[in-house]
Design a protein around this motif. Structure first.
Motif, short mmCIF file in Angstrom:
data_model
loop_
_atom_site.label_atom_id
_atom_site.label_comp_id
_atom_site.label_asym_id
_atom_site.label_seq_id
_atom_site.Cartn_x
_atom_site.Cartn_y
_atom_site.Cartn_z
N CYS A 33 0.83 -1.21 0.00
CA CYS A 33 0.00 0.00 0.00
C CYS A 33 0.86 1.26 0.00
CB CYS A 33 -0.93 0.01 1.22
SG CYS A 33 -2.35 -1.08 1.07
N LEU A 34 1.91 1.25 0.81
CA LEU A 34 2.78 2.44 0.87
C LEU A 34 3.52 2.67 -0.44
CD1 LEU A 34 4.11 2.15 4.53
CD2 LEU A 34 2.42 3.77 3.64
N ILE A 35 3.96 1.59 -1.08
CA ILE A 35 4.62 1.71 -2.39
C ILE A 35 3.62 2.25 -3.42
CG2 ILE A 35 5.61 0.39 -4.31
CD1 ILE A 35 6.88 -1.44 -2.09
N ALA A 36 2.39 1.72 -3.39
CA ALA A 36 1.36 2.21 -4.31
C ALA A 36 1.07 3.69 -4.05
CB ALA A 36 0.09 1.38 -4.16
N ALA A 37 1.05 4.09 -2.80
CA ALA A 37 0.79 5.49 -2.46
C ALA A 37 1.91 6.38 -3.01
CB ALA A 37 0.67 5.66 -0.95
N LEU A 43 2.94 10.25 -9.60
CA LEU A 43 2.17 10.44 -10.84
C LEU A 43 1.15 11.57 -10.73
CD1 LEU A 43 1.61 6.71 -11.84
CD2 LEU A 43 3.24 8.34 -12.81
N GLY A 44 1.15 12.27 -9.58
CA GLY A 44 0.25 13.40 -9.43
C GLY A 44 -1.16 13.04 -9.00
N GLN A 45 -1.38 11.81 -8.59
CA GLN A 45 -2.69 11.36 -8.15
C GLN A 45 -2.77 11.49 -6.62
OE1 GLN A 45 -5.17 10.43 -10.27
NE2 GLN A 45 -3.78 10.97 -11.92
N THR A 46 -2.78 12.73 -6.16
CA THR A 46 -2.68 13.01 -4.72
C THR A 46 -3.84 12.41 -3.94
OG1 THR A 46 -1.56 15.05 -5.29
CG2 THR A 46 -2.36 14.85 -3.04
N TYR A 47 -5.07 12.58 -4.42
CA TYR A 47 -6.24 12.08 -3.71
C TYR A 47 -6.15 10.56 -3.48
CZ TYR A 47 -11.07 10.84 -2.67
OH TYR A 47 -12.20 10.32 -2.10
N ILE A 48 -5.82 9.84 -4.54
CA ILE A 48 -5.70 8.38 -4.43
C ILE A 48 -4.52 8.02 -3.53
CG2 ILE A 48 -5.32 6.24 -5.70
CD1 ILE A 48 -6.77 7.57 -8.06
N GLY A 49 -3.43 8.76 -3.64
CA GLY A 49 -2.27 8.53 -2.77
C GLY A 49 -2.62 8.68 -1.30
N VAL A 50 -3.40 9.71 -0.98
CA VAL A 50 -3.82 9.92 0.42
C VAL A 50 -4.72 8.77 0.88
CG1 VAL A 50 -5.22 11.40 1.92
CG2 VAL A 50 -3.54 12.43 0.38
N VAL A 51 -5.66 8.37 0.04
CA VAL A 51 -6.57 7.27 0.40
C VAL A 51 -5.78 5.99 0.65
CG1 VAL A 51 -8.42 5.77 -0.47
CG2 VAL A 51 -8.58 8.25 -0.74
N LEU A 54 -3.82 6.24 3.91
CA LEU A 54 -4.71 6.04 5.07
C LEU A 54 -5.09 4.56 5.22
CD1 LEU A 54 -7.00 9.19 4.78
CD2 LEU A 54 -5.14 8.78 6.42
N ALA A 55 -5.29 3.88 4.10
CA ALA A 55 -5.58 2.44 4.15
C ALA A 55 -4.41 1.66 4.74
CB ALA A 55 -5.93 1.92 2.76
N ALA A 56 -3.19 2.03 4.35
CA ALA A 56 -1.99 1.38 4.88
C ALA A 56 -1.88 1.60 6.38
CB ALA A 56 -0.74 1.88 4.17
N ILE A 57 -2.12 2.83 6.81
CA ILE A 57 -2.04 3.14 8.24
C ILE A 57 -3.11 2.36 9.01
CG2 ILE A 57 -2.38 4.97 9.95
CD1 ILE A 57 -1.10 6.88 7.84
N ALA A 58 -4.33 2.35 8.49
CA ALA A 58 -5.42 1.63 9.17
C ALA A 58 -5.12 0.13 9.24
CB ALA A 58 -6.74 1.87 8.44
N ALA A 59 -4.61 -0.44 8.15
CA ALA A 59 -4.28 -1.87 8.14
C ALA A 59 -3.17 -2.17 9.14
CB ALA A 59 -3.88 -2.30 6.74
#
Length: 148
Positions: A33-37, A43-51, A54-59
């Motif tokens: 998840c962190l690598i994907a973020a 790639l400039g996909q900030t919103y998806i990166g933040v989501v 947050l998923a990585a942190i929650a997991a």
């Protein structure tokens, strides 16, 4: 020499206190998840990166809490931290239901993409996902029926 040697007990307890706070599967999941973020941010996909962050942190937090002795069945199963066969059996049934849902949703996605005449690449990726899930399901059925 006795098996109740206090030195060996201290060594075992020291090893347990130094163990990594996440299981191997959760370490891979959180790292992925962190690598994907990071890739999303690059790639400039900030919103998806933040989501995804947050998923990585929650997991990660969920997995750490699930390894503690006070965690209940649901917390352990949700965090992939199975304590016994009962946890594994419940998780197997839940993951089977998720697999069926994934196959149905992938089919719906493919149908919608065909109806709206989406670009070829998303349609091909969606068709590939349906095929991968279908073949995965067939292979898993074959494997587990033969295994018993």
């Amino acid at each position: 020499m006795s098996m109740d040697d206090p030195g060996s007990t201290q060594a075992t307890s020291a090893r347990k206190s130094r163990r990594w706070p996440l299981s191997p599967q959760n370490t891979i999941l959180v790292a992925g998840c962190l690598i994907a973020a990071v890739v999303c941010f690059i790639l400039g996909q900030t919103y998806i990166g933040v989501v995804v962050t947050l998923a990585a942190i929650a997991a990660g937090v969920g997995a750490v809490f699930a390894r503690r002795g006070r965690a209940g069945d649901l917390e352990r199963i949700n965090a992939l931290e199975y304590a016994d066969e009962r946890d594994r059996a419940a998780a197997t049934k839940a993951l089977a239901a998720v697999g069926v849902l994934a196959l149905v949703l992938a089919l719906v996605q493919l149908i919608v993409l065909v109806i709206i005449e989406a670009d070829p690449l998303p349609r091909l990726l969606s068709a590939g996902l349906v095929l991968a899930l279908s073949f995965g399901w067939l292979f898993a059925n074959w494997y587990f029926v033969r295994r018993g």
